[in-house]
Design a protein around this motif. Structure first.
Motif, PDB file in Angstrom:
ATOM      1  N   VAL A  77       0.208   1.580   0.562  1.00 38.46           N
ATOM      2  CA  VAL A  77      -1.619   1.591   0.847  1.00 38.46           C
ATOM      3  C   VAL A  77      -2.439   2.187  -0.266  1.00 38.46           C
ATOM      4  CG1 VAL A  77      -2.470   2.469   2.480  1.00 38.46           C
ATOM      5  CG2 VAL A  77      -0.139   2.021   2.816  1.00 38.46           C
ATOM      6  N   THR A  78      -3.605   1.619  -0.703  1.00 35.19           N
ATOM      7  CA  THR A  78      -3.808   2.412  -1.872  1.00 35.19           C
ATOM      8  C   THR A  78      -5.610   2.895  -1.013  1.00 35.19           C
ATOM      9  OG1 THR A  78      -4.717   0.725  -2.478  1.00 35.19           O
ATOM     10  CG2 THR A  78      -2.945   1.959  -3.306  1.00 35.19           C
ATOM     11  N   PRO A  79      -6.290   3.523  -1.521  1.00 37.09           N
ATOM     12  CA  PRO A  79      -7.172   3.963  -0.933  1.00 37.09           C
ATOM     13  C   PRO A  79      -8.235   2.655  -0.664  1.00 37.09           C
ATOM     14  CG  PRO A  79      -7.187   5.795  -3.185  1.00 37.09           C
ATOM     15  CD  PRO A  79      -6.681   4.303  -2.709  1.00 37.09           C
ATOM     16  N   VAL A  80      -8.139   1.450  -1.117  1.00 33.27           N
ATOM     17  CA  VAL A  80      -9.002  -0.004  -0.925  1.00 33.27           C
ATOM     18  C   VAL A  80      -8.076  -1.067  -0.948  1.00 33.27           C
ATOM     19  CG1 VAL A  80     -11.016   1.305  -1.890  1.00 33.27           C
ATOM     20  CG2 VAL A  80      -9.539  -0.166  -3.079  1.00 33.27           C
ATOM     21  N   ARG A  86       4.376  -4.293   8.307  1.00 34.94           N
ATOM     22  CA  ARG A  86       5.268  -3.525   8.305  1.00 34.94           C
ATOM     23  C   ARG A  86       6.862  -4.271   8.218  1.00 34.94           C
ATOM     24  NH1 ARG A  86       4.674   0.806   5.483  1.00 34.94           N
ATOM     25  NH2 ARG A  86       2.980   2.225   6.173  1.00 34.94           N
ATOM     26  N   GLU A 146       0.000   2.889 -11.780  1.00 38.13           N
ATOM     27  CA  GLU A 146      -0.148   2.067  -9.923  1.00 38.13           C
ATOM     28  C   GLU A 146      -1.723   3.484  -9.622  1.00 38.13           C
ATOM     29  OE1 GLU A 146       2.813  -0.400  -7.824  1.00 38.13           O
ATOM     30  OE2 GLU A 146       3.624   1.088  -8.969  1.00 38.13           O
ATOM     31  N   ILE A 159     -12.083   9.082   2.435  1.00 40.22           N
ATOM     32  CA  ILE A 159     -12.250   7.597   1.996  1.00 40.22           C
ATOM     33  C   ILE A 159     -11.388   6.692   1.900  1.00 40.22           C
ATOM     34  CG2 ILE A 159     -13.483   7.503  -0.167  1.00 40.22           C
ATOM     35  CD1 ILE A 159     -15.763   6.129   1.154  1.00 40.22           C
ATOM     36  N   GLY A 160     -11.545   5.325   2.720  1.00 38.23           N
ATOM     37  CA  GLY A 160     -11.094   4.765   2.961  1.00 38.23           C
ATOM     38  C   GLY A 160      -9.317   4.604   3.856  1.00 38.23           C
ATOM     39  N   ASN A 161      -8.951   4.288   2.949  1.00 39.18           N
ATOM     40  CA  ASN A 161      -6.684   4.308   3.825  1.00 39.18           C
ATOM     41  C   ASN A 161      -6.830   5.274   3.711  1.00 39.18           C
ATOM     42  OD1 ASN A 161      -7.412   1.514   4.474  1.00 39.18           O
ATOM     43  ND2 ASN A 161      -6.259   0.781   2.209  1.00 39.18           N
ATOM     44  N   ILE A 176      -7.341   9.470  -1.449  1.00 38.15           N
ATOM     45  CA  ILE A 176      -5.350   9.952  -1.434  1.00 38.15           C
ATOM     46  C   ILE A 176      -4.786   8.614  -1.134  1.00 38.15           C
ATOM     47  CG2 ILE A 176      -5.974  11.411   0.211  1.00 38.15           C
ATOM     48  CD1 ILE A 176      -4.811  10.538   2.476  1.00 38.15           C
ATOM     49  N   LEU A 177      -3.647   9.072  -2.045  1.00 38.92           N
ATOM     50  CA  LEU A 177      -2.638   8.396  -2.199  1.00 38.92           C
ATOM     51  C   LEU A 177      -1.253   7.940  -2.007  1.00 38.92           C
ATOM     52  CD1 LEU A 177      -1.721   5.319  -3.662  1.00 38.92           C
ATOM     53  CD2 LEU A 177      -1.653   6.702  -5.285  1.00 38.92           C
ATOM     54  N   PHE A 195      -9.437  13.247  -5.954  1.00 35.05           N
ATOM     55  CA  PHE A 195      -8.125  12.320  -5.760  1.00 35.05           C
ATOM     56  C   PHE A 195      -7.207  13.119  -5.604  1.00 35.05           C
ATOM     57  CE2 PHE A 195      -4.712   9.824  -7.557  1.00 35.05           C
ATOM     58  CZ  PHE A 195      -5.076   8.579  -6.372  1.00 35.05           C
ATOM     59  N   ALA A 247      -5.195   3.112  -8.699  1.00 38.54           N
ATOM     60  CA  ALA A 247      -5.708   3.989  -7.396  1.00 38.54           C
ATOM     61  C   ALA A 247      -6.687   5.056  -7.864  1.00 38.54           C
ATOM     62  CB  ALA A 247      -4.584   4.565  -6.400  1.00 38.54           C
ATOM     63  N   LEU A 264       5.135   5.796  -7.779  1.00 40.56           N
ATOM     64  CA  LEU A 264       4.696   5.109  -8.147  1.00 40.56           C
ATOM     65  C   LEU A 264       4.061   4.164  -9.711  1.00 40.56           C
ATOM     66  CD1 LEU A 264       2.214   4.674  -5.646  1.00 40.56           C
ATOM     67  CD2 LEU A 264       3.844   3.164  -5.913  1.00 40.56           C
ATOM     68  N   LEU A 289      -2.353   7.440   3.771  1.00 39.62           N
ATOM     69  CA  LEU A 289      -1.182   7.318   3.366  1.00 39.62           C
ATOM     70  C   LEU A 289      -0.032   6.263   3.279  1.00 39.62           C
ATOM     71  CD1 LEU A 289       0.163  11.641   4.145  1.00 39.62           C
ATOM     72  CD2 LEU A 289      -1.498   9.527   1.147  1.00 39.62           C
ATOM     73  N   THR A 290       0.150   5.920   5.092  1.00 40.02           N
ATOM     74  CA  THR A 290       0.832   4.239   5.600  1.00 40.02           C
ATOM     75  C   THR A 290       0.070   3.625   6.660  1.00 40.02           C
ATOM     76  OG1 THR A 290       1.358   5.969   7.364  1.00 40.02           O
ATOM     77  CG2 THR A 290       2.873   6.399   5.315  1.00 40.02           C
ATOM     78  N   GLU A 347      -9.547   3.143  -8.027  1.00 37.66           N
ATOM     79  CA  GLU A 347     -10.828   2.692  -6.812  1.00 37.66           C
ATOM     80  C   GLU A 347     -11.372   4.141  -6.558  1.00 37.66           C
ATOM     81  OE1 GLU A 347      -7.557   1.093  -4.460  1.00 37.66           O
ATOM     82  OE2 GLU A 347      -7.083  -0.063  -5.345  1.00 37.66           O
ATOM     83  N   THR A 348     -11.020   4.790  -6.425  1.00 40.67           N
ATOM     84  CA  THR A 348     -11.587   6.191  -5.358  1.00 40.67           C
ATOM     85  C   THR A 348     -12.673   6.424  -6.216  1.00 40.67           C
ATOM     86  OG1 THR A 348      -8.992   6.886  -4.808  1.00 40.67           O
ATOM     87  CG2 THR A 348     -10.724   8.553  -4.697  1.00 40.67           C
TER      88      THR A 348
END
Lengths: 359, 59
Positions: free
Chosen positions: B39-42, B26, A122, A327-329, A87-88, A138, A126, A118, A331-332, A129-130
């Protein structure tokens, strides 16, 4: 001074969930879990609200048995495949809504600084990356009440580009939709649209005051009516009672999502819920299992807050009814390392792939 | 030692570092201003409007 070992409270505050009735006895719990197994595995029928309420009230010692049944039900109804999604937050902060858990609301003084939509490059980077992580989905997420025309055009530009470049299914989360927007997004190739109910109708006014629960339900219906898959998540740990969690489960069964992301509150600095205690790990497992048993055919996704709530028990959630993960990060904030999650799935012999709702 | 905590922006003398392991920086460690964070997935990247981009964090 005594020579006995005294318990010492350390670390995060743990939530005491409000129960309106006593737990079942161990024997009653065994009976309820057995009956649920017969219903879901032999008779292939959904559980009633009363049956789910019983399962939500098994004693702590019975939670692993409940989780084992939920895993078996997941395998029987959905198979062993796990869907992986990235997710982005493509447009962060500055949201006019006042969702009390959210650090992106302009109503609260939080550390999150608003950033504009974005650039296409960009967003595509992302998505790439996913895709490199083996994901099949995604999701482009925007912190807005609903999309204006400029945002609609950006989304409709991005969806085919991402699909062509990465082969990923593209999901979107852009708030409340009107009928024309829902139609355009569906025609534009949006595979799944995310719009969370978050909590029970009866608790919603404690969480959001800038829009109504029915506005969310209406958007969910528009998503389904226009042929997109509905991704409709929950956020547990905001102070709702057990009965309200069950009420939420009933609401979800009503709107019929393809996917339900399970979020657990990660209190955000500056928001009204910053001081809320964490959902206890065993409680999280209990509710993952109850949601799987109530929604046997959905894609039940591990989502935000799992690191905060479950810590090292991630694999236990995967064997309690979960069959998808972000997976991964997030949103914030950041998530577990993708390598750790992929190793966990490999260790559990759970193959990665795309999932679709059972017809 | 940075002048400011990148989790809350307070001077380092007042905060020895409060950022949770899953939070990106931050606040600018040099001036304490709020950062623009993607912030992106990786990965994640941060920019201070005074000091520019922060060094890439391996997380």
């Amino acid at each position: 001074m005594t020579d006995t070992i005294q318990p010492v409270s350390i670390g995060r505050k743990q939530a005491a969930t409000a129960w309106s009735r006593p737990h079942l006895s161990a024997e009653e719990a065994r009976t309820a879990i057995r009956a649920a197994g017969v219903a879901l595995l032999d008779e292939r029928r959904p559980l009633t609200s009363d049956e789910l309420a019983d399962l939500a009230h098994v004693p702590d010692a019975s939670v692993p048995s409940l989780a084992a049944l939920a895993h078996e039900v997941r395998l029987a109804w959905c198979g062993d495949t796990v869907e992986v999604e990235g997710i982005l937050s493509a447009k962060t902060g500055g949201c006019p809504e006042d969702c009390h858990f959210c650090s992106q609301s302009s109503a609260f003084d939080t550390p999150v600084k608003a950033t504009p939509f974005l650039d296409t490059d960009e967003v595509v980077a992302a998505a790439e990356e996913t895709a490199a992580l083996g994901a099949s989905e995604f999701c482009i997420v925007l912190a807005v009440r609903g999309p204006d025309e400029r945002i609609m055009r950006r989304i409709l530009d991005l969806v085919p580009i991402i699909g062509d470049r990465t082969g990923l299914n593209v999901a979107v989360s852009a708030g409340i939709l009107d009928p024309d927007q829902a139609r355009r997004l569906a025609e534009g190739g949006v595979h799944r649209y995310n719009h969370n109910l978050e909590t029970a109708r009866s608790y919603f006014p404690e969480v959001v005051t800038t829009h109504e629960y029915d506005e969310r339900v209406d958007t969910c219906r528009l998503v389904v009516d226009n042929g997109m898959e509905l991704c409709c998540g929950v956020l547990l740990g905001m102070g709702e009672t057990v009965d309200q969690r069950l009420e939420l489960l009933d609401e979800l069964r009503e709107v019929g999502p393809a996917e339900v992301p399970m979020n657990f509150l990660k209190p955000m600095v500056g928001t009204p819920f910053a001081g809320r205690p964490a959902v206890e790990a065993l409680e999280a497992i209990r509710w993952i299992a109850v949601f799987r048993l109530g929604l046997p055919s959905v894609i039940l996704r591990y989502a935000g807050g799992r690191e905060f709530t479950l810590g090292d028990l991630q694999a236990m959630g995967m064997t309690s009814g979960i069959n998808a993960l972000i997976i991964g990060n997030y949103l914030t904030y950041l998530g577990r390392s993708p390598a750790d999650d992929l190793k966990m799935l490999d260790d559990l012999r759970m193959p990665i792939g795309a999932l679709s709702p059972v017809i | 030692m940075p002048a400011h905590c990148d989790g809350c922006g307070r001077p380092s003398a007042e905060c020895g570092g409060c950022r949770w392991e899953y939070d990106p920086p931050r606040f600018c460690p040099e001036c304490g201003l709020r950062l623009a964070v993607v912030v992106t997935p990786v990965g994640h990247r941060e920019r201070c409007k005074v000091h520019g981009p922060l060094p890439v964090d391996p997380r």
